[in-house]
Design a protein around this motif. Structure first.
Motif, PDB file in Angstrom:
ATOM      1  N   THR A  66       0.831  -1.200   0.000  1.00  0.00           N
ATOM      2  CA  THR A  66       0.000   0.000   0.000  1.00  0.00           C
ATOM      3  C   THR A  66       0.868   1.252   0.000  1.00  0.00           C
ATOM      4  OG1 THR A  66      -0.186  -0.061   2.417  1.00  0.00           O
ATOM      5  CG2 THR A  66      -1.950  -1.099   1.147  1.00  0.00           C
ATOM      6  N   VAL A  67       0.375   2.271  -0.714  1.00  0.00           N
ATOM      7  CA  VAL A  67       1.065   3.554  -0.823  1.00  0.00           C
ATOM      8  C   VAL A  67       0.090   4.653  -0.426  1.00  0.00           C
ATOM      9  CG1 VAL A  67       2.317   5.142  -2.334  1.00  0.00           C
ATOM     10  CG2 VAL A  67       2.476   2.664  -2.717  1.00  0.00           C
ATOM     11  N   CYS A  68       0.445   5.447   0.577  1.00  0.00           N
ATOM     12  CA  CYS A  68      -0.376   6.573   1.018  1.00  0.00           C
ATOM     13  C   CYS A  68       0.330   7.880   0.681  1.00  0.00           C
ATOM     14  CB  CYS A  68      -0.627   6.513   2.527  1.00  0.00           C
ATOM     15  SG  CYS A  68      -1.605   5.099   3.068  1.00  0.00           S
ATOM     16  N   PHE A  69      -0.452   8.880   0.332  1.00  0.00           N
ATOM     17  CA  PHE A  69       0.077  10.225   0.090  1.00  0.00           C
ATOM     18  C   PHE A  69      -0.433  11.112   1.216  1.00  0.00           C
ATOM     19  CE2 PHE A  69       0.342   8.067  -3.881  1.00  0.00           C
ATOM     20  CZ  PHE A  69       1.503   8.548  -4.466  1.00  0.00           C
ATOM     21  N   VAL A  70       0.498  11.655   1.985  1.00  0.00           N
ATOM     22  CA  VAL A  70       0.151  12.324   3.236  1.00  0.00           C
ATOM     23  C   VAL A  70       0.415  13.820   3.131  1.00  0.00           C
ATOM     24  CG1 VAL A  70       0.523  12.353   5.726  1.00  0.00           C
ATOM     25  CG2 VAL A  70       0.812  10.213   4.451  1.00  0.00           C
ATOM     26  N   ASN A  71      -0.645  14.603   3.290  1.00  0.00           N
ATOM     27  CA  ASN A  71      -0.511  16.064   3.294  1.00  0.00           C
ATOM     28  C   ASN A  71      -0.879  16.604   4.682  1.00  0.00           C
ATOM     29  OD1 ASN A  71      -3.331  15.986   3.383  1.00  0.00           O
ATOM     30  ND2 ASN A  71      -3.545  16.364   1.197  1.00  0.00           N
ATOM     31  N   ALA A  72      -0.915  17.913   4.800  1.00  0.00           N
ATOM     32  CA  ALA A  72      -1.189  18.526   6.098  1.00  0.00           C
ATOM     33  C   ALA A  72      -2.560  18.118   6.635  1.00  0.00           C
ATOM     34  CB  ALA A  72      -1.097  20.048   5.983  1.00  0.00           C
ATOM     35  N   PHE A  73      -3.558  18.072   5.764  1.00  0.00           N
ATOM     36  CA  PHE A  73      -4.895  17.694   6.204  1.00  0.00           C
ATOM     37  C   PHE A  73      -4.934  16.248   6.690  1.00  0.00           C
ATOM     38  CE2 PHE A  73      -9.223  16.097   5.232  1.00  0.00           C
ATOM     39  CZ  PHE A  73      -9.918  16.863   6.144  1.00  0.00           C
ATOM     40  N   PHE A  89      -7.379   5.793  11.041  1.00  0.00           N
ATOM     41  CA  PHE A  89      -6.701   6.456   9.932  1.00  0.00           C
ATOM     42  C   PHE A  89      -5.194   6.467  10.161  1.00  0.00           C
ATOM     43  CE2 PHE A  89      -6.373  10.742   7.470  1.00  0.00           C
ATOM     44  CZ  PHE A  89      -5.838  10.079   6.376  1.00  0.00           C
ATOM     45  N   ALA A  90      -4.781   6.772  11.380  1.00  0.00           N
ATOM     46  CA  ALA A  90      -3.348   6.800  11.711  1.00  0.00           C
ATOM     47  C   ALA A  90      -2.719   5.422  11.517  1.00  0.00           C
ATOM     48  CB  ALA A  90      -3.152   7.289  13.141  1.00  0.00           C
ATOM     49  N   ARG A  91      -3.418   4.373  11.931  1.00  0.00           N
ATOM     50  CA  ARG A  91      -2.890   3.019  11.758  1.00  0.00           C
ATOM     51  C   ARG A  91      -2.743   2.670  10.283  1.00  0.00           C
ATOM     52  NH1 ARG A  91      -6.313   1.811  16.160  1.00  0.00           N
ATOM     53  NH2 ARG A  91      -7.947   1.119  14.718  1.00  0.00           N
ATOM     54  N   ALA A  92      -3.680   3.130   9.465  1.00  0.00           N
ATOM     55  CA  ALA A  92      -3.617   2.839   8.035  1.00  0.00           C
ATOM     56  C   ALA A  92      -2.397   3.496   7.399  1.00  0.00           C
ATOM     57  CB  ALA A  92      -4.899   3.320   7.350  1.00  0.00           C
ATOM     58  N   ILE A  93      -2.121   4.753   7.766  1.00  0.00           N
ATOM     59  CA  ILE A  93      -0.954   5.446   7.213  1.00  0.00           C
ATOM     60  C   ILE A  93       0.330   4.797   7.715  1.00  0.00           C
ATOM     61  CG2 ILE A  93       0.321   7.616   7.146  1.00  0.00           C
ATOM     62  CD1 ILE A  93      -2.319   9.100   7.328  1.00  0.00           C
ATOM     63  N   ASN A  94       0.408   4.566   9.025  1.00  0.00           N
ATOM     64  CA  ASN A  94       1.630   4.006   9.594  1.00  0.00           C
ATOM     65  C   ASN A  94       1.871   2.568   9.162  1.00  0.00           C
ATOM     66  OD1 ASN A  94       2.139   6.415  10.911  1.00  0.00           O
ATOM     67  ND2 ASN A  94       1.192   5.765  12.835  1.00  0.00           N
ATOM     68  N   GLY A  95       0.816   1.884   8.756  1.00  0.00           N
ATOM     69  CA  GLY A  95       0.969   0.506   8.296  1.00  0.00           C
ATOM     70  C   GLY A  95       1.254   0.378   6.824  1.00  0.00           C
ATOM     71  N   ALA A  96       1.268   1.502   6.108  1.00  0.00           N
ATOM     72  CA  ALA A  96       1.527   1.469   4.669  1.00  0.00           C
ATOM     73  C   ALA A  96       2.984   1.131   4.390  1.00  0.00           C
ATOM     74  CB  ALA A  96       1.160   2.808   4.037  1.00  0.00           C
ATOM     75  N   ASP A  97       3.236   0.531   3.248  1.00  0.00           N
ATOM     76  CA  ASP A  97       4.607   0.228   2.846  1.00  0.00           C
ATOM     77  C   ASP A  97       5.365   1.494   2.462  1.00  0.00           C
ATOM     78  OD1 ASP A  97       4.778  -2.926   2.605  1.00  0.00           O
ATOM     79  OD2 ASP A  97       2.821  -2.326   1.821  1.00  0.00           O
ATOM     80  N   LEU A  98       4.616   2.509   2.042  1.00  0.00           N
ATOM     81  CA  LEU A  98       5.240   3.769   1.647  1.00  0.00           C
ATOM     82  C   LEU A  98       4.281   4.910   1.967  1.00  0.00           C
ATOM     83  CD1 LEU A  98       7.856   4.752   0.269  1.00  0.00           C
ATOM     84  CD2 LEU A  98       6.678   4.572  -1.926  1.00  0.00           C
TER      85      LEU A  98
END
Length: 324
Positions: free
Chosen positions: A39-46, A57-66
């Motif tokens: 999984t690849v997440c794109f993380v912005n300020a929002f 939501f935090a777990r999903a981002i932190n669990g992403a491969d990138l």
């Protein structure tokens, strides 16, 4: 394989990955297939502000491969925290590049999310003569405005297994797409699953993107605010304030220690900038209140979606993407 420098803002992990290496990493996951979904997440300020008060939501981002930095302000902070280069790379930019670069012409794609009209335009642009080098978008689906039923998810998984795309582009909007990817990853046999928000609207031409100059200056949010003020003003104006608070607090605590990254930092000794438990609690409470305010304001601006019947894979009414 290159190990990217990592840093954290409010507990959210990000990779300070150069564009070229992001592309190389994603391509390497597709060739050859290893049976695992990345999984690849794109993380912005929002995203950071929302995840600060949404554990799932935090777990999903932190669990992403990138976790790719999407947003110039986040990149600015990342350079300080990671102690080196940190480039901004948006989901629409990556998707466009993977669909047009000659060296990736063999990759196969599936697009999940967006409206039916936008998906049709996207397919024409990239598949049927809209570009000099047509790409292989094997299929698209504009899902209904509700959670999928068990039968619909099963049909969708079966379709993906039949088509065997290399990359699944998920365009369901901030938070919803990341949670969906994290939940569905064990059941999908697609090498790369990338959440790219409103990429379908931008790449199909349904919505305009900010000029490159504004993007490079970190003002794409201002362009979007000007084009959709009623829906986005609370999200950007309040959300940016919260992000500045989170990022400013992080930088203040790490002042005087250049190059200190979240993955290499040792605990501070007492008297050298360590935070007292009560101070941590006060900061968390403050961020919680601000985060709740942004989420409630943002939710109030979202139009109510009509209930759709038992839609099936292919040809369904589209959704209005709420990506930031």
């Amino acid at each position: 394989m290159t190990q990217f420098a990592r840093f954290h803002i409010s507990g959210i992990r990000l990779d300070a990955a150069p564009r070229a290496e992001v592309i190389e990493r994603i391509a390497s996951w597709c060739r050859p297939r290893d049976g695992r979904a990345h999984t690849v997440c794109f993380v912005n300020a929002f995203s950071i502000v929302s995840a600060a008060r949404d554990p799932e939501f935090a777990r999903a981002i932190n669990g992403a491969d990138l976790s790719v930095v999407d947003g110039v302000p986040v990149a600015w902070v990342g350079r300080r925290l990671a102690g080196g280069p940190c480039e901004r790379f948006s989901g629409p930019d990556l998707m466009d590049l993977m669909l047009t670069a000659p060296e990736h012409s063999d990759l196969r794609h599936f697009v999940f999310g967006g409206s039916t009209d936008a998906l049709h335009r996207l397919e024409f642009r990239y598949n049927r003569g809209g570009t000099l080098n047509p790409r292989r978008i094997l299929g698209t689906w504009a899902p209904p405005h509700r959670d999928l039923t068990i039968a619909e998810e099963a049909d969708f998984i079966s379709r993906l297994e039949s088509l065997q795309p290399d990359i699944l582009w998920v365009c369901l909007g901030t938070a919803k797409q990341e949670k969906w990817m994290e939940r569905m990853r064990p059941r999908l046999k697609v090498p790369v699953i990338a959440g790219v928000g409103a990429a379908v609207d931008f790449l199909s031409g349904m919505k305009p993107r900010a000029p490159r100059l504004m993007q490079r200056a970190g003002l794409e949010w201002l362009f979007r605010l000007a084009t959709e003020p009623r829906r986005l003003w609370r999200r950007y104006l309040l959300g940016n304030v919260v992000f500045l608070w989170l990022a400013g607090s992080k930088l203040w605590r790490r002042r005087g220690t250049p190059g200190e990254s979240a993955s290499t930092v040792a605990p501070r000794e007492p008297g050298r900038g360590a935070l007292e438990p009560r101070r941590i609690e006060r900061e968390v409470d403050c961020v919680a209140e601000l985060g709740d305010l942004v989420r409630l304001a943002d939710r109030a601006e979202e139009p109510k979606q009509p209930e759709v019947g038992q839609d099936r894979v292919g040809g369904e009414p589209g959704r209005d993407d709420h990506a930031g």
